[in-house]
Motif scaffolding. Structure first.
Motif, short mmCIF file in Angstrom:
data_model
loop_
_atom_site.label_atom_id
_atom_site.label_comp_id
_atom_site.label_asym_id
_atom_site.label_seq_id
_atom_site.Cartn_x
_atom_site.Cartn_y
_atom_site.Cartn_z
N PHE A 175 48.44 39.61 -12.17
CA PHE A 175 47.89 39.21 -13.47
C PHE A 175 48.71 39.79 -14.61
O PHE A 175 48.86 39.14 -15.65
CB PHE A 175 46.43 39.67 -13.58
CG PHE A 175 45.76 39.20 -14.84
CD1 PHE A 175 45.32 37.89 -14.96
CD2 PHE A 175 45.58 40.06 -15.91
CE1 PHE A 175 44.71 37.44 -16.12
CE2 PHE A 175 44.96 39.62 -17.08
CZ PHE A 175 44.53 38.30 -17.17
N ILE A 176 49.23 41.01 -14.47
CA ILE A 176 50.07 41.59 -15.51
C ILE A 176 51.30 40.73 -15.74
O ILE A 176 51.74 40.52 -16.88
CB ILE A 176 50.46 43.04 -15.15
CG1 ILE A 176 49.23 43.96 -15.24
CG2 ILE A 176 51.55 43.56 -16.07
CD1 ILE A 176 49.48 45.37 -14.76
N LEU A 177 51.86 40.19 -14.65
CA LEU A 177 53.02 39.30 -14.77
C LEU A 177 52.63 38.02 -15.51
O LEU A 177 53.39 37.51 -16.34
CB LEU A 177 53.58 38.98 -13.39
CG LEU A 177 54.21 40.14 -12.62
CD1 LEU A 177 54.73 39.66 -11.27
CD2 LEU A 177 55.34 40.77 -13.43
N ILE A 178 51.45 37.47 -15.18
CA ILE A 178 50.99 36.26 -15.87
C ILE A 178 50.79 36.56 -17.35
O ILE A 178 51.12 35.74 -18.22
CB ILE A 178 49.69 35.74 -15.23
CG1 ILE A 178 49.97 35.24 -13.81
CG2 ILE A 178 49.08 34.62 -16.07
CD1 ILE A 178 48.74 34.74 -13.08
N GLN A 179 50.23 37.75 -17.67
CA GLN A 179 50.08 38.14 -19.07
C GLN A 179 51.42 38.14 -19.78
O GLN A 179 51.55 37.67 -20.92
CB GLN A 179 49.46 39.54 -19.16
CG GLN A 179 47.96 39.57 -19.05
CD GLN A 179 47.37 40.92 -19.43
OE1 GLN A 179 46.26 41.02 -19.91
NE2 GLN A 179 48.10 41.98 -19.22
N LEU A 180 52.44 38.65 -19.10
CA LEU A 180 53.75 38.72 -19.71
C LEU A 180 54.32 37.33 -19.93
O LEU A 180 54.94 37.05 -20.97
CB LEU A 180 54.70 39.55 -18.84
CG LEU A 180 56.08 39.83 -19.42
CD1 LEU A 180 55.95 40.57 -20.76
CD2 LEU A 180 56.92 40.65 -18.46
N ILE A 181 54.11 36.41 -18.98
CA ILE A 181 54.56 35.03 -19.13
C ILE A 181 53.90 34.39 -20.35
O ILE A 181 54.55 33.71 -21.16
CB ILE A 181 54.27 34.21 -17.87
CG1 ILE A 181 55.12 34.72 -16.70
CG2 ILE A 181 54.54 32.73 -18.10
CD1 ILE A 181 54.74 34.10 -15.37
N LEU A 182 52.60 34.62 -20.51
CA LEU A 182 51.88 34.06 -21.65
C LEU A 182 52.37 34.66 -22.96
O LEU A 182 52.48 33.96 -23.97
CB LEU A 182 50.37 34.30 -21.48
CG LEU A 182 49.69 33.55 -20.34
CD1 LEU A 182 48.24 33.99 -20.19
CD2 LEU A 182 49.76 32.05 -20.55
N LEU A 183 52.68 35.96 -22.95
CA LEU A 183 53.20 36.60 -24.16
C LEU A 183 54.59 36.07 -24.52
O LEU A 183 54.90 35.85 -25.69
CB LEU A 183 53.25 38.12 -23.97
CG LEU A 183 51.91 38.86 -24.01
CD1 LEU A 183 52.10 40.33 -23.68
CD2 LEU A 183 51.24 38.72 -25.37
N LYS A 237 55.52 24.08 -16.10
CA LYS A 237 55.67 23.93 -14.65
C LYS A 237 55.18 25.17 -13.93
O LYS A 237 54.50 25.10 -12.91
CB LYS A 237 57.14 23.66 -14.30
CG LYS A 237 57.64 22.27 -14.69
CD LYS A 237 59.09 22.09 -14.30
CE LYS A 237 59.59 20.69 -14.67
NZ LYS A 237 61.03 20.51 -14.33
N LEU A 238 55.55 26.35 -14.47
CA LEU A 238 55.15 27.60 -13.84
C LEU A 238 53.64 27.78 -13.87
O LEU A 238 53.04 28.21 -12.89
CB LEU A 238 55.84 28.76 -14.54
CG LEU A 238 55.68 30.14 -13.92
CD1 LEU A 238 56.27 30.16 -12.51
CD2 LEU A 238 56.34 31.20 -14.78
N MET A 239 53.02 27.44 -15.01
CA MET A 239 51.57 27.60 -15.15
C MET A 239 50.81 26.36 -14.68
O MET A 239 49.58 26.31 -14.80
CB MET A 239 51.22 27.88 -16.61
CG MET A 239 51.88 29.14 -17.17
SD MET A 239 51.38 30.64 -16.34
CE MET A 239 49.66 30.74 -16.80
#
Length: 455
Positions: free
Chosen positions: A169-177, A351-353
């Protein structure tokens, strides 16, 4: 539990939540697209569970519950009635573990059910976009059942589930940021170019300088308070490495070749990622069990010496509410809301999300024969986001909330205590390194693969 049932009862009265598919459009919904409203309501489910968890972990909650006659073991009694309920289960880390376990099961169940839903014509789409009252009942039912799980090894096993899920989830947070920073920079630059208003450029410069200033200040404070001349070697390595990595991504982001391949790349994104990296570094260091290297925020503010006892001398002492946990919750709320309403212009991020480009944009509500506005079904031709992946994202968010509210402390079933742990430190640091590598890849990928579209 009473608070949970009361909140659920109030929420079920809202017109947004009681209708069958498609959901009724109410004033609190910022969009009239069915897809966006659905994501917002499911996010509300998650925030509701988070609210209950926060209430159950508030200091003094157990003392207040013990005042209820005939409720808690060891509390106020009623003549002739023996207190049967163990309040230790519904307050503190045990309640958080059980509440988040229930939410994780709920979202994982929907993630499995919604696999390969292609459009709203699929019968399962009706379950996704409606029947909210029954979904609340399901969530409440799972929550009640979770509080009857025997202690045993449950907390220890679920702790490791939380560590792995939180890492992802931390990685997903970083992608969103990263996506947010790119969108922010692109919109403000286009506004400046189209309107000839230099205030937009001034705003970009101001935020960039501010974010770098905060990041540099954080590094200085880390060296002062979280390292010792003859100790805390890991912290010195963590801080130094992440400082070097942040300098590297900042320099790379403004290289001529990078600017030519990605005109919207710049220091704004790098400054935001650098600031987030410093937050993750701080969050990791606060989980070091060595109290000599991990002073509490209270000791820093009150100038109390941190050379007193290490964490091993009093493993049962738990500091539930600290600054890094509060900041983590704020970032979590931002990312959850952004994931619910986002409409990225970046093809690779979509694509990633597993989100369609332009999905989530607003439309005009449809007024039915009964005079009530209803949401527009904008997914008849195809879904604008992956139902299954969205629920999996909320599943991971549930685990992240569990770890954040319990400060990533590791339960010790032998002593019934909570302890800081080095695994939590390494999980957070490795996620920061992987995140920095991911951002660096977004910068250099267009140069390595010039034939691909990375816009």
């Amino acid at each position: 539990m009473g608070a949970c049932l009361a909140l659920c009862s109030l929420a079920s009265c809202a017109s947004c939540l009681c209708g069958s598919a498609p959901c009724l459009l109410c004033g609190c919904c910022p969009s009239s697209n069915n897809s966006t409203i659905t994501r917002l309501v499911f996010s509300f489910f998650l925030l509701l569970g988070t609210m209950v968890s926060v209430i159950m972990i508030l200091p003094g909650m157990e003392t207040q519950l013990r005042k209820i006659p005939g409720f808690c073991q060891g509390g106020t009694t009623i003549p002739g009635i023996e207190n049967q309920f163990n309040c230790d289960v519904i307050v503190g880390y045990k309640s958080v573990y059980r509440m988040c376990f229930a939410m994780a099961c709920f979202f994982f169940l929907f993630s499995a059910i919604m696999i390969r839903v292609r459009s709203s014509k699929d019968p399962r789409a009706a379950l996704q976009n409606g029947f909210w009252f029954f979904k609340f009942l399901i969530l409440v039912g799972i929550t009640v059942g979770a509080f009857f799980i025997p202690d045993g090894t449950f907390h220890t096993v679920w702790f490791y589930f939380g560590v792995v899920g939180s890492f992802i989830f931390i990685l997903i947070q970083l992608i969103l940021l990263i996506d947010f920073a790119h969108s922010w920079n692109k919109i403000w630059v286009e506004n400046a170019e189209n309107t000839d208003n230099k205030c937009w450029f001034a705003g970009l410069l101001s935020f960039t300088v501010l974010q770098y200033a905060l990041a540099i200040t954080a590094v200085v404070l880390f060296y002062i308070h979280y390292t010792q001349p003859d100790d805390c070697t890991e912290h010195k390595v963590f801080i130094s490495l992440n400082l070097i990595f942040c300098i590297i991504i900042s320099v790379v982001s403004i290289l001529p070749k990078i600017q030519e391949a990605q005109p919207h790349s710049g220091l704004l994104q790098a400054s935001l990622i650098s600031l987030y990296t410093m937050y993750v570094t701080w969050s990791a260091m606060t989980n070091n069990p060595n109290r000599k290297c991990n002073p509490s925020l209270l000791s820093l503010v009150s100038n109390v010496s941190n050379s007193e006892p290490s964490g091993d001398s009093n493993p049962g002492q738990v500091q539930w509410w600290d600054a890094q946990g509060i900041v983590g919750l704020i970032i979590f709320l931002f990312c959850t809301l952004y994931a619910s309403i986002r409409s990225s212009s970046n093809t690779q991020v979509n694509k990633l999300m597993q989100t369609e480009e332009g999905g989530g944009s607003g439309g005009e509500g449809v007024v039915g024969e009964d005079g009530i506005r209803r949401a527009v079904d904008n997914e008849e031709e195809g879904v604008t986001y992956s139902y299954s992946f969205f629920h999996f994202h909320l599943f991971l968010a549930s685990l992240y909330i569990m770890m954040t509210l319990t400060n990533w402390y590791q339960p010790d079933t032998t002593t019934q205590a909570m302890q800081s742990s080095m695994p939590a430190v390494w999980v957070k640091m490795s996620s920061s390194w992987l995140g920095l590598g991911l951002y660096l890849w977004t910068l250099i990928a267009p140069l390595i693969f010039p034939d691909r579209d990375f816009n």
